[in-house]
Design a protein around this motif. Structure first.
Motif, PDB file in Angstrom:
ATOM      1  N   SER A   1     -23.961 -29.286  53.972  1.00 11.59           N
ATOM      2  CA  SER A   1     -25.106 -29.826  54.707  1.00 11.59           C
ATOM      3  C   SER A   1     -25.886 -30.763  53.794  1.00 11.59           C
ATOM      4  CB  SER A   1     -26.016 -28.697  55.200  1.00 11.59           C
ATOM      5  OG  SER A   1     -26.519 -27.943  54.113  1.00 11.59           O
ATOM      6  N   PHE A   2     -26.686 -31.630  54.408  1.00 14.62           N
ATOM      7  CA  PHE A   2     -27.485 -32.567  53.633  1.00 14.62           C
ATOM      8  C   PHE A   2     -28.665 -31.842  52.972  1.00 14.62           C
ATOM      9  CE2 PHE A   2     -25.834 -35.693  56.875  1.00 14.62           C
ATOM     10  CZ  PHE A   2     -24.998 -36.353  55.979  1.00 14.62           C
ATOM     11  N   PRO A   3     -29.132 -32.315  51.826  1.00 15.47           N
ATOM     12  CA  PRO A   3     -30.316 -31.709  51.207  1.00 15.47           C
ATOM     13  C   PRO A   3     -31.557 -31.973  52.041  1.00 15.47           C
ATOM     14  CG  PRO A   3     -29.655 -33.703  50.027  1.00 15.47           C
ATOM     15  CD  PRO A   3     -28.570 -33.417  51.007  1.00 15.47           C
TER      16      PRO A   3
ATOM     17  N   SER B   1     -33.577 -37.737  58.416  1.00 18.38           N
ATOM     18  CA  SER B   1     -33.242 -37.408  59.801  1.00 18.38           C
ATOM     19  C   SER B   1     -32.709 -35.984  59.906  1.00 18.38           C
ATOM     20  CB  SER B   1     -32.206 -38.403  60.329  1.00 18.38           C
ATOM     21  OG  SER B   1     -31.858 -38.110  61.655  1.00 18.38           O
ATOM     22  N   SER B   2     -31.841 -35.602  58.973  1.00 17.15           N
ATOM     23  CA  SER B   2     -31.284 -34.253  58.974  1.00 17.15           C
ATOM     24  C   SER B   2     -32.371 -33.202  58.784  1.00 17.15           C
ATOM     25  CB  SER B   2     -30.236 -34.136  57.860  1.00 17.15           C
ATOM     26  OG  SER B   2     -29.803 -32.805  57.687  1.00 17.15           O
ATOM     27  N   THR B   3     -33.346 -33.499  57.914  1.00 12.65           N
ATOM     28  CA  THR B   3     -34.448 -32.559  57.656  1.00 12.65           C
ATOM     29  C   THR B   3     -35.261 -32.321  58.917  1.00 12.65           C
ATOM     30  OG1 THR B   3     -34.588 -33.281  55.350  1.00 12.65           O
ATOM     31  CG2 THR B   3     -36.508 -32.159  56.266  1.00 12.65           C
ATOM     32  N   PHE B   4     -35.591 -33.385  59.639  1.00 12.99           N
ATOM     33  CA  PHE B   4     -36.376 -33.235  60.867  1.00 12.99           C
ATOM     34  C   PHE B   4     -35.569 -32.563  61.972  1.00 12.99           C
ATOM     35  CE2 PHE B   4     -39.389 -35.824  58.741  1.00 12.99           C
ATOM     36  CZ  PHE B   4     -40.587 -35.719  59.431  1.00 12.99           C
TER      37      PHE B   4
ATOM     38  N   ARG C   1     -24.281 -38.817  60.377  1.00 11.64           N
ATOM     39  CA  ARG C   1     -25.100 -37.605  60.506  1.00 11.64           C
ATOM     40  C   ARG C   1     -24.388 -36.349  60.023  1.00 11.64           C
ATOM     41  NH1 ARG C   1     -29.604 -38.595  63.403  1.00 11.64           N
ATOM     42  NH2 ARG C   1     -29.716 -40.547  64.580  1.00 11.64           N
ATOM     43  N   LYS C   2     -23.162 -36.498  59.555  1.00  9.93           N
ATOM     44  CA  LYS C   2     -22.423 -35.343  59.067  1.00  9.93           C
ATOM     45  C   LYS C   2     -21.989 -35.591  57.628  1.00  9.93           C
ATOM     46  CE  LYS C   2     -20.602 -34.304  63.666  1.00  9.93           C
ATOM     47  NZ  LYS C   2     -19.371 -34.165  64.486  1.00  9.93           N
ATOM     48  N   PRO C   3     -22.143 -34.594  56.763  1.00 16.76           N
ATOM     49  CA  PRO C   3     -21.690 -34.774  55.371  1.00 16.76           C
ATOM     50  C   PRO C   3     -20.213 -35.124  55.335  1.00 16.76           C
ATOM     51  CG  PRO C   3     -22.997 -32.774  55.587  1.00 16.76           C
ATOM     52  CD  PRO C   3     -22.739 -33.270  56.977  1.00 16.76           C
ATOM     53  N   LYS C   4     -19.878 -36.117  54.532  1.00 17.67           N
ATOM     54  CA  LYS C   4     -18.495 -36.573  54.457  1.00 17.67           C
ATOM     55  C   LYS C   4     -17.685 -35.632  53.578  1.00 17.67           C
ATOM     56  CE  LYS C   4     -19.327 -41.485  55.250  1.00 17.67           C
ATOM     57  NZ  LYS C   4     -20.686 -41.303  55.736  1.00 17.67           N
TER      58      LYS C   4
END
Length: 514
Positions: free
Chosen positions: A50-52, A111-114, A303-306
Motif C-alpha cells: 500500500s502507499f505510505p 489521494s490514497s491517504t484521503f 492508484r495501485k502500488p506497482k
C-alpha cells in the motif's frame, strides 16, 4: 539571485479547522494566484502493498505584495473529510497556478491517504500546474541552433544554481509521523515549498526581461457578452453542448464570497460542494500559464502500488555450481574485510561510499575513518569496482543494482540499510566493529578525506599557508589557536566553536562519554 536579499516568510502550522491558522489559510487562498505544493510522509521500505500515508501537506502562497506565507497542514490532526472538498477545488482552480517538484507521486500518496479515510475518489487532477524542473530548463541559456537538453536535477541542486542557497535534504527521510514535529522539521518542510515560489519568481523576471510574452493575449471572448459570444460558430457549438445545470452552477459560484456552499444538479440529483472564490490571474501570469502550463492527471493504474512483473531469471552456473540467492548474501556482512592483516591488509578500515551515501562518507571522516567517494560524479559500476579493488576498500551503497555484479566478492560490498546519516554511521561502526575514540574525532579532512599534518601550525604559519588559497578571519588572530592543514588538499582547520560543536556531536552519536 543574492540569498541575502531574500525576504523572510511566515510559517503557520495548521492542526485544527477551528484554528485562526485555518481561517488565515482560507482567506489567503482567495487572494493568491500562485502556490507551491509539497508533501511529507514516513519513509517506508520498498515492495509495500500500500502507499505510505501523507503526514504533512505544505502550501506556500504568493501574496500580492511579493511576500509569501507557508501553511503546514498536519494531516494527522486535521479531519480529512473537512479538507477533502476544499483541497480538490484548490487543485483544479483555474485562478491558481500550482507549482511542484515531481508532484505526481505526492498526489498519488495524498489521494490514497484521503481515500483510506473514506474521502472517495480522492484527488485525480492538478491544473494548471508547472513543474519546477520545467521552470529550471526554461531558465537555462538557449544555445543557438541547438535544442537545450532536458535536465533532471534535484531540488537542492536547482536551488543552489538558481537561488544561490543551500537546501539541506538531511531531514527528508526523517519520521514525519512522529508528533510533535521538531522546529528543524517545520522549517525544512516550509522551505521545501517556499523555494518553489522563489524559483518561479526568477523565471517570471526572466520572461519579463526578455519580453517573451506578448500582451493582449487573454482568453478570447473574455470581455464579450453572451450575444457576441454566440455569434462565433465554434464557441456557440461548445456552449450549446454544456448542460444548463452546469452553467447555473458557474453563475452561482461567481456570486458567492470566500468559502461557500454551491448547489448543483448532477443527473437529476442535488448536491452541495464548497468552492474557493479566488481572484483571477493577471494577464502576464495568464499568458505564462497558456504557454508553459501543464497538468497532472492520475490514471486508474496510478492508484495501485506497482509490483514487478519481470520474470525471475534462472540462476546461472558458476564454476559448475548453481548460483542461488545471489543478492541474499549481501543482506548481512560476510567474510574478511580487505584491510584485515590476515589477507594482506594493513588493519586500517577503508570504505568507498557511492553517490547514494556520500553524506555517510563525511560522517565517517569526522570519526577518523578513511572514507573515499567515487572519482567521478556519475560513475559507472565498472569504475566503482576498479576503485574498490585498487584501494582495498569496501563499497558502501544503497543501490541494489550494484549487488548484481559478480566482479565484487561478498567481502567487497555492503548494502546500507539505514536512511539517516547518524543511523548509517552507527550501523557501519557496529557491522564492521570499528573502534572509535575521542582523540580520533575530526582527525581527517572532511573535504577530501586526507590526513592532517602531525604538528599544528602557529597563526603566522597558517597565514602564510593560506595566502592565495584560503582567507582566515581576523577575529582569530588574537585567540592563540592551533591550526591544522590537510596534507592532500591543503585546507586549513582550527579549533573554534564549530570544531568543538562537531566533536560534541559525534561524542553523543557514538556514545563515547558513557
Amino acid at each position: 539571485m543574492d540569498p541575502h536579499n531574500q525576504k523572510p516568510f511566515e510559517v503557520h502550522l495548521v492542526t485544527s479547522t477551528d484554528s485562526p491558522e485555518f481561517t488565515l489559510l482560507s482567506r489567503t487562498l482567495t487572494q493568491t494566484s500562485i502556490i507551491g505544493l509539497d508533501a511529507e510522509w514516513k519513509p517506508v521500505r520498498t515492495h509495500q502493498t500500500s502507499f505510505p500515508a501523507v503526514s504533512l501537506l505544505q502550501i506556500a502562497c504568493q501574496l500580492s505584495g511579493g511576500d509569501s506565507v507557508v501553511f503546514l497542514l498536519d494531516l494527522l490532526s486535521l479531519p480529512l473529510s473537512s479538507l477533502w472538498e476544499p483541497l480538490r477545488e484548490m487543485l483544479v482552480s483555474p485562478d491558481i497556478l500550482k507549482l511542484g517538484f515531481r508532484f505526481k507521486q505526492d498526489l498519488v500518496y495524498l489521494s490514497s491517504t484521503f481515500c483510506s479515510h473514506g474521502c472517495e475518489p480522492g484527488f485525480d487532477k492538478v491544473e494548471p500546474y508547472l513543474d519546477i524542473t520545467s521552470v529550471y530548463n526554461q531558465l537555462q541559456p538557449k544555445k543557438q541552433g541547438r535544442i537545450a537538453s532536458k535536465q533532471t536535477k534535484s531540488l537542492s541542486t536547482i536551488c543552489g544554481e538558481v537561488l544561490a542557497i543551500s537546501l539541506s535534504k538531511e531531514l527528508q527521510c526523517s519520521d514525519w509521523s512522529c508528533r510533535p514535529l521538531t522546529e528543524e522539521q517545520i522549517m525544512y518542510a516550509a522551505m521545501d515549498a517556499h523555494c518553489l515560489l522563489e524559483i518561479f519568481k526568477a523565471f517570471r523576471e526572466k520572461v519579463a526581461k526578455e519580453g517573451e510574452l506578448a500582451t493582449g493575449l487573454s482568453y478570447p471572448g473574455a470581455n464579450l457578452g453572451l450575444k457576441e459570444l454566440f455569434k462565433k460558430d465554434d464557441t456557440c457549438d461548445k456552449v450549446l453542448r454544456t448542460q444548463f445545470c452546469d452553467a447555473l452552477a458557474i453563475v452561482q459560484a461567481t456570486t458567492c464570497s470566500d468559502v461557500t456552499q454551491v448547489i448543483t444538479s448532477v443527473g437529476g440529483r442535488t448536491q452541495k460542494s464548497s468552492c474557493w472564490i479566488t481572484m483571477p490571474m493577471d494577464e502576464f501570469l495568464l499568458n505564462i500559464v497558456k504557454k508553459h502550463g501543464d497538468r497532472i492527471l492520475l490514471k486508474e493504474s496510478d492508484r495501485k502500488p506497482k509490483t514487478s512483473k519481470k520474470k525471475r531469471k534462472k540462476p546461472l552456473p558458476i564454476n559448475g555450481n548453481l548460483k542461488e540467492n545471489h543478492l541474499d548474501k549481501f543482506d548481512e556482512w560476510q567474510g574478511i574485510s580487505p584491510w584485515d592483516p590476515s589477507v594482506g591488509g594493513d588493519g586500517y578500515p577503508r570504505f568507498l561510499c557511492d553517490v547514494m551515501v556520500e553524506g555517510l562518507a563525511k560522517h565517517l571522516r569526522c570519526v577518523g575513518i578513511d572514507a573515499a567517494i567515487p572519482y567521478s560524479k556519475k560513475p559507472e559500476p565498472r569504475e566503482l569496482i576498479m576503485q574498490v579493488q585498487k584501494e582495498n576498500r569496501v563499497l558502501l551503497t544503497r543501490d541494489a543494482k550494484l549487488l548484481r555484479h559478480d566482479y565484487l566478492a561478498n567481502n567487497q560490498i555492503y548494502k546500507v540499510k539505514s536512511l539517516l546519516k547518524n543511523e548509517q554511521l552507527l550501523e557501519i561502526i557496529e557491522t564492521f566493529q570499528l573502534k572509535i575514540s575521542e582523540d580520533k574525532l575530526m582527525s581527517r579532512c572532511t573535504k577530501c578525506n586526507g590526513m592532517f599534518i602531525q604538528k599544528p601550525l602557529t597563526t603566522e604559519e597558517a597565514v602564510e599557508a593560506a595566502k592565495g588559497f584560503q582567507k582566515i578571519p581576523n577575529c582569530l588572530f588574537n585567540k592563540n589557536l592551533e591550526f591544522w592543514k590537510c596534507m592532500d588538499c591543503h585546507q586549513l582547520y582550527w579549533e573554534g566553536t564549530q570544531y568543538h560543536n562537531a566533536v560534541q556531536k559525534f561524542v553523543d552519536i557514538c556514545k563515547l562519554s558513557d
